[in-house]
Scaffold this motif. Structure first.
Motif, PDB file in Angstrom:
ATOM      1  N   ALA A   1       0.831  -1.202   0.000  1.00 37.66           N
ATOM      2  CA  ALA A   1       0.000   0.000   0.000  1.00 37.66           C
ATOM      3  C   ALA A   1       0.869   1.256   0.000  1.00 37.66           C
ATOM      4  O   ALA A   1       0.615   2.224  -0.725  1.00 37.66           O
ATOM      5  N   SER A   2       1.926   1.247   0.810  1.00 37.53           N
ATOM      6  CA  SER A   2       2.833   2.388   0.869  1.00 37.53           C
ATOM      7  C   SER A   2       3.596   2.555  -0.437  1.00 37.53           C
ATOM      8  O   SER A   2       3.800   3.675  -0.921  1.00 37.53           O
ATOM      9  N   PHE A   3       3.980   1.448  -1.054  1.00 36.99           N
ATOM     10  CA  PHE A   3       4.710   1.520  -2.316  1.00 36.99           C
ATOM     11  C   PHE A   3       3.853   2.142  -3.411  1.00 36.99           C
ATOM     12  O   PHE A   3       4.294   3.010  -4.166  1.00 36.99           O
ATOM     13  N   TRP A   4       2.593   1.694  -3.528  1.00 38.78           N
ATOM     14  CA  TRP A   4       1.707   2.260  -4.553  1.00 38.78           C
ATOM     15  C   TRP A   4       1.553   3.770  -4.356  1.00 38.78           C
ATOM     16  O   TRP A   4       1.514   4.533  -5.335  1.00 38.78           O
ATOM     17  N   ALA A   5       1.480   4.181  -3.063  1.00 34.03           N
ATOM     18  CA  ALA A   5       1.203   5.585  -2.774  1.00 34.03           C
ATOM     19  C   ALA A   5       2.429   6.478  -2.912  1.00 34.03           C
ATOM     20  O   ALA A   5       2.288   7.699  -3.080  1.00 34.03           O
ATOM     21  N   THR A   6       3.617   5.914  -2.872  1.00 32.86           N
ATOM     22  CA  THR A   6       4.825   6.753  -2.842  1.00 32.86           C
ATOM     23  C   THR A   6       5.776   6.465  -4.004  1.00 32.86           C
ATOM     24  O   THR A   6       5.898   7.269  -4.939  1.00 32.86           O
ATOM     25  N   SER A   7       6.406   5.338  -3.993  1.00 27.70           N
ATOM     26  CA  SER A   7       7.499   5.072  -4.932  1.00 27.70           C
ATOM     27  C   SER A   7       7.035   4.680  -6.321  1.00 27.70           C
ATOM     28  O   SER A   7       7.810   4.761  -7.294  1.00 27.70           O
ATOM     29  N   TYR A   8       5.795   4.205  -6.475  1.00 28.14           N
ATOM     30  CA  TYR A   8       5.352   3.673  -7.763  1.00 28.14           C
ATOM     31  C   TYR A   8       5.454   4.705  -8.887  1.00 28.14           C
ATOM     32  O   TYR A   8       5.809   4.387 -10.035  1.00 28.14           O
ATOM     33  N   ALA A   9       5.136   5.955  -8.594  1.00 33.55           N
ATOM     34  CA  ALA A   9       5.125   6.992  -9.636  1.00 33.55           C
ATOM     35  C   ALA A   9       6.486   7.090 -10.323  1.00 33.55           C
ATOM     36  O   ALA A   9       6.568   7.228 -11.560  1.00 33.55           O
ATOM     37  N   GLU A  10       7.572   7.032  -9.544  1.00 26.81           N
ATOM     38  CA  GLU A  10       8.911   7.095 -10.129  1.00 26.81           C
ATOM     39  C   GLU A  10       9.208   5.861 -10.958  1.00 26.81           C
ATOM     40  O   GLU A  10       9.821   5.944 -12.031  1.00 26.81           O
ATOM     41  N   VAL A  11       8.762   4.693 -10.461  1.00 28.44           N
ATOM     42  CA  VAL A  11       8.970   3.449 -11.207  1.00 28.44           C
ATOM     43  C   VAL A  11       8.215   3.509 -12.531  1.00 28.44           C
ATOM     44  O   VAL A  11       8.741   3.168 -13.605  1.00 28.44           O
ATOM     45  N   LYS A  12       6.961   3.960 -12.492  1.00 23.64           N
ATOM     46  CA  LYS A  12       6.131   4.062 -13.708  1.00 23.64           C
ATOM     47  C   LYS A  12       6.779   4.993 -14.724  1.00 23.64           C
ATOM     48  O   LYS A  12       6.836   4.706 -15.926  1.00 23.64           O
TER      49      LYS A  12
END
Length: 812
Positions: free
Chosen positions: A770-781
């Motif tokens: 849940a924390s990953f989707w909300a924070t770091s995912y945008a940079e990965v995408k």
């Protein structure tokens, strides 16, 4: 009046109310020099007898002399002493100063200590093995003699710990000492003895008083003394050594007051930390080191190791400069490093050879765990001690003392050397002239550190005893009714030593030697013992390898003759990896050493083959088995479940547990194998799985699954690491819409999710989706969308549909 005098009335009152009292008194309080006479002359102790324990012979004799002089009497009247090989007391003696070993002998001879009313432990903080045992036995005596009182005195001991253990009150006295200025000197590259000697000589030019220099050991003292005798130009400064290796007369000379107009520089070990007052000391030079005996149970050997002293010991050393006037203490240390030292010196019982202690306990008629210990003796050291005593025939297999064990106690030296002395007497009675005196000489040499560099003890014997060693040998001989001889029958050296060290008889094996205790050792390249068929090893050196530092050479014929009554015939069946086959033979054994072997022309049964495989594998370790990744994973799953869900009590799979029932789960699969390569056919996973009950298998599958089903139906393997992690490596698209991190052990441990790119390359590691989707995912995408444009990269992955397809495939 000395400070302890103020507390003496309260102490007498406490002794009326309690049979155990603890007195905390710093150096200079008068606990050794004032308190004993106060009690001796007090009405409550009229007609009573007091034993005062001192940790060292020199202190016992010196304090007895001082206390007797305070009564204007000679030693042996009201005040007497008894130390090893020497005593001075009479029927009028009411205050007897003894060492701890003497007290232990008295208790063994009279378990009620009839006629003794008070026992005082002085300097108990030193915590020698004998002090701890003496305390344990005195507490036993108090159960038989309720009138016996106990007073424990110390300067630096952890009083709270002792008071809780004994349920005894603690009284505290002020000390009487003058201020001591501490000056730190940085260590240099010079040897510690040279830097200490140089600093001591410089201090003698700056200060008018006498100097006390603390060095680690005897060799350091000898080197420093030689250097100082060469470089000292002050005819009014005398150089003395003070150590346990000197005679009592030489020790007393070192602590005696200097003649008018002279002063002294005394080089000492920790023998002078407490109890002794050396007149005129105004300067202390502290190397910050001492030699500490550390026991190695595997080899049955004690090594003297140079270690840093504790803060408590350093305070004691510095205090020597402030006993009679203000003083100076030079510490070879820095203030910062000194603060990192251990607060107290560890009790000797935690790291010492306990063979003598265990023999005393056996003579008392109990086991070690039935006695009081401020610090429990290590089980490994007790086990090693019991094994040695069994080899010496001092105890039986039930731990009970034998008649020979009692003879060892009466010899006046530690058990191994006592066995040597008794065997020498036996050979003398059989007509071997000089055998008993040779045994005494060997015992004396071995009881003292080997100061020569010789590795062959026969070469050491070429150097005649003199000084303290000769006196010690004569005292030991006198105690055992042995005549001093001018003839040493050195052809008996190895035979005598073998009775002291039956576990260190060693047979040549390859480039080294195999000891009867199963340990191995090598010779130094330049050793005069090279080529010896058999050795009896007295001492070993532990470096990168274990090497023989002192031994006697022997022959197989002499060994067989000396030990013929103790040799064991053994039928042996085993697997020989070098020959690649099973062997069956009749062996003549001494301990772990094979003296003779004869082949047996018999065909091995399947059971014998199974046992031979198990024996070989125990030598090699479980790593010799063919551990597949599947088998390792099963083992990791079981270990993790045992840690996280102990309530289910699943079968353990650590090495000890697997060996415990190897005959059940492993042996049957080995019986058909005849070659080493056959082991690769073992299916360890199946064997370990079948070791579990059906219920355990179901629990493991449920709580520690080997795979995880994703939302799109993929079965993804779960990897269990030996660090206790459950790892799931999965493509990021298959986790879209997953807010809750998958877990094992019914939710007690979140999996570590290794999110992968569509090409299965690592992107991110998380235990909180849940924390990953909300924070770091945008940079990965942002980075991955351009690299993998055909794949689905939603703006809101937490609510997106999971997939294992491309965007085009998803539209179909």
């Amino acid at each position: 009046m000395l400070p302890v005098a103020q507390i003496c009335p309260q102490l007498v009152q406490s002794l009326k109310q309690h049979n155990k009292v603890i007195l905390s008194a710093p150096p200079g309080a008068g606990k050794s020099t004032y308190l004993p006479l106060f009690l001796l002359n007090h009405a409550d102790f009229a007609g009573k007898t007091i034993l005062l324990l001192e940790p060292r012979r020199l202190a016992a004799k010196s304090i007895a002399s001082y206390l007797a002089s305070q009564l204007n009497e000679a030693v042996g009247q009201q005040v007497g002493y008894q130390i090893r090989h020497e005593k001075s007391y009479s029927k009028n003696t009411r205050l007897l100063i003894v060492t701890e070993g003497v007290l232990i002998r008295k208790i063994q001879q009279d378990p009620q200590l009839t006629g003794i009313d008070l026992i005082i432990f002085d300097e108990f903080h030193e915590r020698s093995v004998q002090a701890d045992l003496a305390l344990a036995l005195v507490l036993e005596v108090q159960q038989l003699n309720s009138d016996l009182q106990l007073l424990i005195m110390s300067a630096t001991l952890d009083q709270h710990k002792l008071a809780l253990a004994l349920d005894a009150p603690v009284l505290s006295s002020e000390g009487r000492s003058y201020p001591v200025e501490i000056l730190y000197q940085a260590l240099t590259a010079e040897p510690i003895w040279l830097q200490s000697a140089r600093l001591s000589l410089q201090a003698s030019l700056k200060h008018q008083g006498s100097i006390l220099t603390f060095l680690p050991g005897q060799r350091d003292i000898n080197q420093a003394r030689d250097w100082l005798l060469e470089h000292n130009k002050d005819s009014r400064l005398d150089i003395y050594a003070l150590s346990g290796a000197l005679t009592l007369a030489e020790q007393q000379q070192a602590i005696a007051p200097s003649p008018q107009g002279l002063r002294k520089l005394v080089l000492t070990t920790n023998i002078a930390e407490t109890s002794l007052t050396i007149e005129g000391i105004e300067v202390v030079v502290d190397s910050g080191l001492c030699r500490q005996a550390v026991y190695h149970p595997k080899h049955g050997l004690t090594r003297l190791e140079t270690v840093a002293i504790s803060q408590a010991a350093a305070v004691q050393r510095a205090g020597r400069a402030g006993r009679l006037s203000a003083g100076i203490c030079y510490r070879l240390d820095s203030a910062e490093l000194w603060q990192r030292r251990a607060a107290f010196t560890p009790a000797a019982v935690l790291q010492s050879d306990l063979t003598a202690l265990l023999l005393d306990i056996s003579a008392w008629g109990c086991s070690a765990d039935q006695l009081f210990w401020l610090d429990q003796p290590p089980q490994a050291n007790l086990k090693s001690a019991a094994w040695v005593l069994l080899q010496l025939k001092a105890i039986n297999d039930k731990g009970q003392i034998t008649e020979f064990g009692r003879q060892l106690l009466a010899t006046g030296t530690e058990p191994r050397l006592a066995a040597l002395v008794l065997h020498g007497k036996e050979l003398e009675q059989q007509g071997e002239q000089g055998a008993a005196w040779l045994a005494v000489v060997l015992a004396t040499l071995l009881e003292n550190p080997n100061r020569s560099r010789e590795q062959d003890i026969d070469q050491v014997l070429q150097q005649p005893l003199y000084g303290a060693l000769l006196l010690q040998a004569k005292q030991l001989a006198q105690q055992n009714q042995i005549q001093v001889s001018n003839y040493l029958p050195q052809h008996l050296t190895a035979a005598l030593l073998s009775r002291a060290f039956p576990d260190r008889i060693a047979l040549q094996r390859g480039k080294g030697y195999l000891l009867t205790n199963s340990a191995g050792a090598l010779l130094f390249p330049d050793s005069p013992l090279v080529g010896a068929e058999v050795l009896v090893i007295c001492d070993l050196y532990f470096g990168q390898s274990t090497q023989v530092s002192l031994a006697a050479r022997w022959t197989m014929a002499e060994l067989m003759q000396e030990w013929r009554a103790d040799l064991q015939q053994q039928s042996y069946v085993g697997f020989d990896a070098q020959q690649g086959r099973f062997i069956a033979e009749q062996r003549l054994m001494l301990g772990c050493c094979v003296l003779e072997r004869k082949p047996l022309n018999t065909k091995l049964t399947e059971t014998e083959q199974q046992q031979a495989w198990l024996d070989w594998l125990k030598q090699q370790g479980l790593q010799a088995l063919p551990w597949t990744e599947q088998a390792l994973q099963l083992r990791h799953r079981l270990q993790l479940m045992q840690r996280l869900m102990p309530e289910h009590q699943l079968a353990k799979v650590d090495d000890e547990a697997l060996w415990a029932d190897a005959e059940v789960w492993l042996a049957p699969a080995l019986g058909r194998f005849t070659k080493l390569n056959d082991l690769n056919k073992l299916d360890l996973y199946t064997l370990l799985w079948q070791r579990l009950s059906y219920k355990e298998q179901q629990l493991l599958t449920s709580c520690m699954p080997d795979s995880w089903r994703s939302a799109v139906g993929s079965m993804i393997p779960v990897h269990y690491s030996d660090e206790g992690e459950a790892i799931l490596s999965v493509r990021i698209q298959e986790m879209f819409g997953q807010l809750e991190t998958p877990a094992v052990a019914n939710g007690r441990l979140a999996m570590k999710i290794h999110l992968l790119s569509p090409a299965r390359r690592p992107l991110q590691v998380t235990q909180d989706l849940a924390s990953f989707w909300a924070t770091s995912y945008a940079e990965v995408k942002k980075e991955m969308k351009g690299r993998y444009p055909k794949h689905y990269w939603p703006d809101n992955p937490a609510q997106a549909m999971p997939t294992n397809k491309t965007k085009k495939a998803m539209q179909k």
